[in-house]
Motif scaffolding. Structure first.
Motif, PDB file in Angstrom:
ATOM      1  N   ALA A 422       0.839  -1.205   0.000  1.00  0.00           N
ATOM      2  CA  ALA A 422       0.000   0.000   0.000  1.00  0.00           C
ATOM      3  C   ALA A 422       0.871   1.253   0.000  1.00  0.00           C
ATOM      4  O   ALA A 422       0.637   2.187  -0.769  1.00  0.00           O
ATOM      5  N   LEU A 423       1.900   1.272   0.859  1.00  0.00           N
ATOM      6  CA  LEU A 423       2.779   2.451   0.950  1.00  0.00           C
ATOM      7  C   LEU A 423       3.485   2.718  -0.370  1.00  0.00           C
ATOM      8  O   LEU A 423       3.653   3.869  -0.788  1.00  0.00           O
ATOM      9  N   LEU A 424       3.904   1.646  -1.006  1.00  0.00           N
ATOM     10  CA  LEU A 424       4.685   1.808  -2.233  1.00  0.00           C
ATOM     11  C   LEU A 424       3.865   2.420  -3.368  1.00  0.00           C
ATOM     12  O   LEU A 424       4.417   2.885  -4.355  1.00  0.00           O
ATOM     13  N   ARG A 425       2.546   2.418  -3.216  1.00  0.00           N
ATOM     14  CA  ARG A 425       1.706   3.052  -4.239  1.00  0.00           C
ATOM     15  C   ARG A 425       1.700   4.576  -4.099  1.00  0.00           C
ATOM     16  O   ARG A 425       1.212   5.277  -4.970  1.00  0.00           O
ATOM     17  N   HIS A 426       2.244   5.100  -2.994  1.00  0.00           N
ATOM     18  CA  HIS A 426       2.275   6.557  -2.813  1.00  0.00           C
ATOM     19  C   HIS A 426       3.453   7.149  -3.581  1.00  0.00           C
ATOM     20  O   HIS A 426       4.569   6.624  -3.514  1.00  0.00           O
ATOM     21  N   PRO A 427       3.228   8.247  -4.309  1.00  0.00           N
ATOM     22  CA  PRO A 427       4.275   8.789  -5.171  1.00  0.00           C
ATOM     23  C   PRO A 427       5.541   9.246  -4.432  1.00  0.00           C
ATOM     24  O   PRO A 427       6.594   9.355  -5.064  1.00  0.00           O
ATOM     25  N   GLU A 465       0.518  12.022   6.131  1.00  0.00           N
ATOM     26  CA  GLU A 465      -0.064  11.793   4.807  1.00  0.00           C
ATOM     27  C   GLU A 465       0.030  10.313   4.417  1.00  0.00           C
ATOM     28  O   GLU A 465      -0.913   9.724   3.880  1.00  0.00           O
ATOM     29  N   LEU A 466       1.158   9.680   4.720  1.00  0.00           N
ATOM     30  CA  LEU A 466       1.336   8.261   4.394  1.00  0.00           C
ATOM     31  C   LEU A 466       0.367   7.394   5.201  1.00  0.00           C
ATOM     32  O   LEU A 466      -0.204   6.431   4.689  1.00  0.00           O
ATOM     33  N   GLN A 467       0.189   7.760   6.461  1.00  0.00           N
ATOM     34  CA  GLN A 467      -0.732   6.990   7.303  1.00  0.00           C
ATOM     35  C   GLN A 467      -2.153   7.053   6.734  1.00  0.00           C
ATOM     36  O   GLN A 467      -2.835   6.038   6.616  1.00  0.00           O
ATOM     37  N   GLU A 468      -2.593   8.253   6.361  1.00  0.00           N
ATOM     38  CA  GLU A 468      -3.940   8.407   5.804  1.00  0.00           C
ATOM     39  C   GLU A 468      -4.071   7.650   4.491  1.00  0.00           C
ATOM     40  O   GLU A 468      -5.107   7.065   4.185  1.00  0.00           O
ATOM     41  N   PHE A 469      -2.978   7.667   3.718  1.00  0.00           N
ATOM     42  CA  PHE A 469      -2.970   6.993   2.423  1.00  0.00           C
ATOM     43  C   PHE A 469      -3.196   5.484   2.599  1.00  0.00           C
ATOM     44  O   PHE A 469      -3.989   4.871   1.879  1.00  0.00           O
ATOM     45  N   VAL A 470      -2.532   4.896   3.570  1.00  0.00           N
ATOM     46  CA  VAL A 470      -2.692   3.456   3.819  1.00  0.00           C
ATOM     47  C   VAL A 470      -4.125   3.159   4.262  1.00  0.00           C
ATOM     48  O   VAL A 470      -4.755   2.219   3.789  1.00  0.00           O
ATOM     49  N   LYS A 471      -4.652   4.003   5.151  1.00  0.00           N
ATOM     50  CA  LYS A 471      -6.024   3.791   5.653  1.00  0.00           C
ATOM     51  C   LYS A 471      -7.040   3.790   4.519  1.00  0.00           C
ATOM     52  O   LYS A 471      -8.080   3.149   4.609  1.00  0.00           O
ATOM     53  N   GLY A 472      -6.739   4.547   3.464  1.00  0.00           N
ATOM     54  CA  GLY A 472      -7.668   4.633   2.340  1.00  0.00           C
ATOM     55  C   GLY A 472      -7.620   3.414   1.437  1.00  0.00           C
ATOM     56  O   GLY A 472      -8.479   3.252   0.581  1.00  0.00           O
ATOM     57  N   GLN A 473      -6.605   2.568   1.617  1.00  0.00           N
ATOM     58  CA  GLN A 473      -6.445   1.442   0.688  1.00  0.00           C
ATOM     59  C   GLN A 473      -6.729   0.091   1.276  1.00  0.00           C
ATOM     60  O   GLN A 473      -7.242  -0.792   0.613  1.00  0.00           O
ATOM     61  N   ILE A 474      -6.309  -0.120   2.522  1.00  0.00           N
ATOM     62  CA  ILE A 474      -6.526  -1.419   3.164  1.00  0.00           C
ATOM     63  C   ILE A 474      -7.203  -1.159   4.501  1.00  0.00           C
ATOM     64  O   ILE A 474      -7.409  -0.013   4.879  1.00  0.00           O
ATOM     65  N   ALA A 475      -7.588  -2.221   5.188  1.00  0.00           N
ATOM     66  CA  ALA A 475      -8.321  -2.059   6.446  1.00  0.00           C
ATOM     67  C   ALA A 475      -7.563  -1.080   7.350  1.00  0.00           C
ATOM     68  O   ALA A 475      -6.365  -1.228   7.561  1.00  0.00           O
ATOM     69  N   LYS A 478      -4.650  -1.633   9.877  1.00  0.00           N
ATOM     70  CA  LYS A 478      -3.308  -2.059   9.440  1.00  0.00           C
ATOM     71  C   LYS A 478      -2.346  -0.893   9.240  1.00  0.00           C
ATOM     72  O   LYS A 478      -1.191  -1.098   8.913  1.00  0.00           O
ATOM     73  N   TYR A 479      -2.829   0.350   9.384  1.00  0.00           N
ATOM     74  CA  TYR A 479      -1.966   1.480   9.063  1.00  0.00           C
ATOM     75  C   TYR A 479      -0.791   1.575  10.039  1.00  0.00           C
ATOM     76  O   TYR A 479      -0.907   1.174  11.193  1.00  0.00           O
ATOM     77  N   PRO A 480       0.363   2.069   9.586  1.00  0.00           N
ATOM     78  CA  PRO A 480       1.516   2.150  10.482  1.00  0.00           C
ATOM     79  C   PRO A 480       1.337   3.273  11.498  1.00  0.00           C
ATOM     80  O   PRO A 480       1.263   4.439  11.123  1.00  0.00           O
ATOM     81  N   ARG A 481       1.275   2.897  12.766  1.00  0.00           N
ATOM     82  CA  ARG A 481       1.117   3.908  13.814  1.00  0.00           C
ATOM     83  C   ARG A 481       2.418   4.662  14.032  1.00  0.00           C
ATOM     84  O   ARG A 481       2.422   5.743  14.603  1.00  0.00           O
ATOM     85  N   SER A 482       3.516   4.047  13.596  1.00  0.00           N
ATOM     86  CA  SER A 482       4.806   4.726  13.662  1.00  0.00           C
ATOM     87  C   SER A 482       5.410   4.748  12.262  1.00  0.00           C
ATOM     88  O   SER A 482       5.385   3.748  11.551  1.00  0.00           O
ATOM     89  N   VAL A 483       5.924   5.907  11.866  1.00  0.00           N
ATOM     90  CA  VAL A 483       6.604   6.026  10.570  1.00  0.00           C
ATOM     91  C   VAL A 483       7.984   6.608  10.817  1.00  0.00           C
ATOM     92  O   VAL A 483       8.117   7.671  11.427  1.00  0.00           O
ATOM     93  N   LYS A 484       9.011   5.881  10.399  1.00  0.00           N
ATOM     94  CA  LYS A 484      10.390   6.355  10.546  1.00  0.00           C
ATOM     95  C   LYS A 484      10.979   6.521   9.159  1.00  0.00           C
ATOM     96  O   LYS A 484      10.741   5.689   8.280  1.00  0.00           O
ATOM     97  N   PHE A 485      11.764   7.595   8.973  1.00  0.00           N
ATOM     98  CA  PHE A 485      12.386   7.805   7.670  1.00  0.00           C
ATOM     99  C   PHE A 485      13.844   7.393   7.716  1.00  0.00           C
ATOM    100  O   PHE A 485      14.525   7.645   8.704  1.00  0.00           O
ATOM    101  N   ARG A 486      14.295   6.746   6.666  1.00  0.00           N
ATOM    102  CA  ARG A 486      15.674   6.265   6.572  1.00  0.00           C
ATOM    103  C   ARG A 486      16.242   6.660   5.216  1.00  0.00           C
ATOM    104  O   ARG A 486      15.498   6.913   4.271  1.00  0.00           O
ATOM    105  N   ASP A 487      17.574   6.636   5.146  1.00  0.00           N
ATOM    106  CA  ASP A 487      18.237   6.900   3.863  1.00  0.00           C
ATOM    107  C   ASP A 487      18.225   5.654   2.985  1.00  0.00           C
ATOM    108  O   ASP A 487      18.232   5.734   1.765  1.00  0.00           O
ATOM    109  N   ARG A 488      18.282   4.492   3.635  1.00  0.00           N
ATOM    110  CA  ARG A 488      18.235   3.235   2.887  1.00  0.00           C
ATOM    111  C   ARG A 488      17.764   2.135   3.815  1.00  0.00           C
ATOM    112  O   ARG A 488      17.756   2.306   5.041  1.00  0.00           O
TER     113      ARG A 488
END
Ligand code: 3UK
Length: 510
Positions: A422-427, A465-475, A478-488
């Protein structure tokens, strides 16, 4: 050993038999606005079965997808499908179009019965689907209730074989492709004749209540099949919160409660405000029951929790303990009828004190619907769960962890891969990995590790925005309550994501 006739229909055994035994005027099912006796339940099942056969033209072996929140009509619809010799495919109320499409594609359903409030999701399917028959609106001229009015003759249960499939229950599995587990008419009775008499000790004057959806076999057994088997009553309520469940226990004078550890944790501090004197047994399943939760519940209610491990593959609970058999910290012993053992990675049985894969054998077991993963789940007649357990000298089984990466949050199974998809569908998302982090409240917490595309700013706004995006696609659960950003993301030489590294290094400092 359990013995059933070679030809039998589980609904004839559960409902028609109950009426024949003189329980017809007893209350079978209750909800906020319904109160059905066994005779009324039987009559509604028969009317729906006629609709399925005569109006929809379904024949033995056809598959019927069911979708609805817990309520008496949802229960009657499931039972009618089985009484008519058809196969029930119940689906979780919160599933979105993407997941429903996978299930419909896999189960090749021939008809759909759906609660009116949950029909909209079918407009967004990516696969062909038979027309919906709606229920829940008694005024509607086209709904199931209107069609039921035209059929008032009794319906004789279709003469099925004890090992005809009557239920396909989906479980999300570890790869995100849902697995359908098939169960026979005799399996439905077998679960009623193992845990309830031997561990729960259910009785005719019990009133069952709880949260698990009827589409989850934990709920189907605990809130429908078990009470029917003994002539007891079940309360079917939707959208329960810890507070409203406590209020309902008081209101209906419930004696038996089924829910997940997270609910008991949230109910314990509120319990003193309610009259829970009717309650005599509380069952916890779906994820590991922490000792602290058992103790908080006991302090609040003086009840010793009945912990039990079940699985969709096995249909219901297969290790548990009640009363004086409870050992805090252990799930319990195999439920009479089942055997369990610990296997090492070569499938060799291990003695006490060794952590290994929990294997189970008994009257019910795993039969995936056309899925190569069957080979991994059943070996030498043993069902291999995805759980690491340890057995002690007394034969008690202690939960250690999941052997795979399935995230279990608040009692729900969530496959990380599905959230990643689901996340990977976000631009803005370049790469992502989703793992479960230990969490005191929910057991595990869904955490997404995201690598953003160049030029996109990491921060609160993007995470939200990513959390809302996931909620719009799957139950939404299942949305990630925590989002961490990484370089790789950490990967093996062959390009495989190393989830254990995400868990070990949640901040991405590696
Ligand atoms: C985990 C537990 C520790 C465990 C289920 C009761 O949960 C049910 O079925 P699922 O297919 O998941 C199965 C997995 O969930 N689990 C369940 N209960 C416990 N872990 N302690 C427990 N008491 O990982 C298991 O393999 O969703 C539960 C009845 C019917 C069910 N389907």
């Amino acid at each position: 050993e359990l013995r059933y006739p070679a030809r039998m229909n589980c609904v004839a055994e559960l409902v028609d038999r109950a009426v024949d035994r003189g329980w017809g005027a007893r209350i079978a099912l209750m909800s906020a606005d319904e109160r059905w006796t066994y005779r009324e339940l039987q009559e509604r099942i028969d009317r729906i079965a006629h609709v399925l056969h005569r109006d929809l033209g379904l024949v033995t072996g056809n598959r019927v997808l069911l979708r609805g929140a817990n309520c008496p009509m949802m229960a009657a619809a499931i039972l009618a499908v089985q009484k008519a010799g058809l196969i029930a495919v119940p689906t979780m109320p919160l599933l979105r179009a993407a997941e429903l499409s996978k299930i419909i594609g896999k189960a090749r359903v021939d008809a759909v019965l759906c609660a009116g409030a949950l029909c909209a999701e079918f407009d967004a399917l990516s696969v062909p689907c038979p027309p919906l028959l709606r229920f829940g609106d008694k005024e509607s001229p086209h709904g199931l209730e209107a069609r039921m009015r035209a059929h008032d003759a009794p319906f004789t249960a279709v003469d099925t074989s004890a090992d005809d499939v009557c239920l396909i229950s989906f479980t999300s599995g570890t790869t995100g492709v849902p697995k359908g587990t098939m169960h026979f008419h005799r399996d439905v009775l077998a679960i009623c004749d193992c845990f309830p008499p031997h561990v729960l000790r259910s009785r005719i004057d019990d009133v069952f209540i709880g949260t698990p959806p009827l589409a989850f076999t934990f709920g189907l057994g605990g809130l429908l099949l078990f009470p029917l088997r003994v002539g007891a009553s079940a309360v079917l309520l939707e959208k329960l919160t810890p507070e409203s469940l406590l209020a309902a226990i008081e209101q209906y004078r419930a004696t038996v409660c089924f829910t997940a550890p997270t609910f008991y944790r949230q109910m314990a501090p509120l319990a003193a405000r309610f009259d829970l004197s009717s309650l005599t047994r509380t069952v916890s399943a779906g994820e590991a029951l922490p000792l602290a939760t058992r103790e908080a519940w006991r302090a609040a209610t003086s009840l010793d929790m009945i912990d039990g491990i079940g699985a969709t593959e096995i249909l219901h609970i297969f290790i548990s303990a009640s009363g004086p058999d409870i050992r805090p910290g252990a799930t319990g012993k195999p439920v009479p009828g089942y055997r369990a053992c610990i296997l090492d990675e070569h499938g060799i049985e291990q003695g006490p004190g060794v952590i290994g894969r929990l294997a189970v054998k008994g009257p019910t077991g795993c039969r995936y619907l056309s899925d190569p993963r069957q080979r991994d789940y059943v070996k030498n007649g043993w069902n291999l769960t995805g759980d690491a357990y340890e057995m002690d000298d007394e034969g008690y089984f202690h939960y250690r962890s999941r052997t795979d990466d399935m995230i279990i949050s608040a009692g729900y199974n969530i496959a990380g891969v599905e959230v990643e998809e689901a996340l990977l569908r976000h631009p803005a998302v370049a790469e992502c990995g989703v793992v479960g982090l230990p969490d005191a409240e929910r057991g595990q917490l869904v955490e997404a590790h995201v690598v953003l595309k160049p030029g996109i700013e990491a921060g609160e706004a993007t995470a939200h925005e990513l959390q809302e995006f996931v909620k719009g696609q799957i139950a939404p659960y299942k949305y990630p309550r925590s989002v961490k950003f990484r370089d790789r993301l950490p990967r093996t030489e062959t390009g495989k994501l190393q989830r254990f590294k995400l868990k070990a290094d949640p901040a991405g400092q590696e």
